[in-house]
Design an enzyme around this catalytic site. Structure first.
Site, PDB file in Angstrom:
ATOM      1  N   HIS A 204     -10.815  -0.744  -2.951  1.00 44.66           N
ATOM      2  CA  HIS A 204     -10.578  -0.226  -4.293  1.00 44.66           C
ATOM      3  C   HIS A 204      -9.542  -1.026  -5.083  1.00 44.66           C
ATOM      4  O   HIS A 204      -9.431  -0.860  -6.288  1.00 44.66           O
ATOM      5  CB  HIS A 204     -10.104   1.227  -4.216  1.00 44.66           C
ATOM      6  CG  HIS A 204      -8.713   1.385  -3.663  1.00 44.66           C
ATOM      7  ND1 HIS A 204      -8.444   1.294  -2.319  1.00 44.66           N
ATOM      8  CD2 HIS A 204      -7.524   1.610  -4.264  1.00 44.66           C
ATOM      9  CE1 HIS A 204      -7.154   1.470  -2.118  1.00 44.66           C
ATOM     10  NE2 HIS A 204      -6.566   1.653  -3.286  1.00 44.66           N
ATOM     11  N   ARG A 205      -8.795  -1.884  -4.425  1.00 47.38           N
ATOM     12  CA  ARG A 205      -7.748  -2.616  -5.148  1.00 47.38           C
ATOM     13  C   ARG A 205      -8.368  -3.676  -6.058  1.00 47.38           C
ATOM     14  O   ARG A 205      -9.335  -4.333  -5.679  1.00 47.38           O
ATOM     15  CB  ARG A 205      -6.763  -3.253  -4.170  1.00 47.38           C
ATOM     16  CG  ARG A 205      -5.987  -2.217  -3.383  1.00 47.38           C
ATOM     17  CD  ARG A 205      -4.909  -2.811  -2.502  1.00 47.38           C
ATOM     18  NE  ARG A 205      -4.250  -1.756  -1.745  1.00 47.38           N
ATOM     19  CZ  ARG A 205      -3.243  -1.017  -2.202  1.00 47.38           C
ATOM     20  NH1 ARG A 205      -2.761  -1.258  -3.410  1.00 47.38           N
ATOM     21  NH2 ARG A 205      -2.722  -0.066  -1.474  1.00 47.38           N
TER      22      ARG A 205
END
Length: 362
Positions: A204-205
């Site tokens: 998700h980063r």
């Protein structure tokens, strides 16, 4: 005693749930405040139901925005709420923008702050979460650490020892309490996606998902070795397709999952590839090899004691590590001390025995 809890994003839910339950068992009056920093109505409902959390008493409906906008909105909207509630303590969790913003407002209102998951450091100040950790720990009166490295970091920064309590990992409390429920989900998940040996991927980063070419290359590297299950946000999936790339063959791409389904997959995965701090901790407890697509981690105990290996963005190393796991040479770790399912009880013990004025010493 009156306490208020502030949550802002999904990882906070798993941390607040056992603390809320432990405080209720001691008869403490509680208020749950959801800032709405990350709010998906469907997923929030699922998480609150699965974790046994009551619905928030207050929702600030902050929504998304830049870090500055989000932080400012939380501060503006939470100040009148805290002024009216006047709790004895405000509990903040983890390292999201809501954590830092709420702590700053509370301290200026003269409300004591307890930080659950204090003392974690990646050493990388380019990460917004690292700034949130540093500021929150400087402000909080009671610093509740999940592992001994947290204590060491705080003491090295000049924090008074009387403000620090090593309590263990509250996220593991949630895992221990719900693991059997998650195991009951496995047969249907296995049948639905025809799973045997597989890699579970969760990313998700921005450094891993905003560059579609890099993301697809990463996924192809894994999928060449093992079937992949990838819970992916619809926005990420759409951006991959808009950029002209296809989801690699051999992947099961699914919408974001609830806590129990994801936990069931983690326990059965051959290997987990992630950039999430919480997943690094959960896999360490479960004994599942974890490959983290980051150059650093604020949870070094998952590397030194647990099953975690830092990969950075080295796809050659990633492939070699996946192959090692397949061949039975994956990292085998141990569970860190006090990750035993009773951390939340120690949190409330620490609260009730806290000195009346942990300041003025820094």
């Amino acid at each position: 005693m009156k306490i208020a809890h502030v949550v802002g994003a999904r990882p906070n839910f798993m941390k607040v749930a056992p603390v809320h339950a432990a405080a209720a068992a001691r008869g403490l009056h509680q208020t749950l405040i959801h800032t709405g920093q990350h709010y998906d109505e469907k997923m929030s409902e699922i998480f609150f139901d699965e974790l046994g959390l009551p619905r928030p008493d207050v929702n600030l409906n902050v929504g998304s925005g830049t870090h500055a906008v989000q932080t400012a909105e939380v501060m503006l909207r939470i100040e009148p709420v805290l002024s009216e509630l006047a709790p004895d303590w405000l509990f903040v969790y983890g390292d999201v923008n809501s954590t830092m913003a709420a702590a700053l407002v509370a301290v200026k209102l003269g409300i004591r702050v307890a930080h659950v998951e204090a003392g974690l450091r990646s050493g990388d100040r380019t990460m917004p979460e690292e700034i949130n950790r540093l500021v929150t720990d400087r402000l909080a009166h009671l610093l509740l650490t999940p592992s001994s490295d947290g204590d060491e970091n705080l003491l090295a920064e000049g924090v008074s020892a009387e403000r620090i309590r090593l309590v263990g990992n509250v996220m593991i409390d949630t895992l221990v309490g719900l693991l059997q429920n998650a195991r009951e989900r496995w047969p249907s998940l296995q049948a639905q996606w025809n799973l045997d040996r597989f890699a579970l991927v969760t990313l998700h980063r921005p450094s891993n998902v905003d560059d579609e070419r890099k993301l697809v290359a990463l996924l192809e590297t894994i999928a060449r070795e093992l079937p992949v299950v990838f819970p992916i946000h619809p926005r990420t999936r759409d951006s991959i397709r808009r950029a002209g790339f296809d989801i690699p063959h051999g992947m099961t791409v699914v919408d974001p999952l609830g806590y129990l389904d994801f936990l069931a997959l983690q326990e059965r995965a051959t290997v987990v590839i992630t950039d999430s701090g919480g997943v690094q901790e959960e896999t360490t407890f479960l004994g599942i090899p974890c490959l983290t697509m980051r150059a650093n981690t604020e949870r070094p105990v998952t590397v030194s004691i647990g099953t975690n290996t830092l990969i950075g963005d080295d796809l050659t190393l990633l492939r070699a590590q996946v192959q090692a796991v397949i061949e039975g040479r994956g990292k085998r770790g141990a569970v860190p001390p006090l990750w035993d399912g009773h951390a939340a009880e120690r949190v409330i013990d620490a609260l009730l025995s806290a000195p009346p004025n942990p300041w003025p010493n820094p």
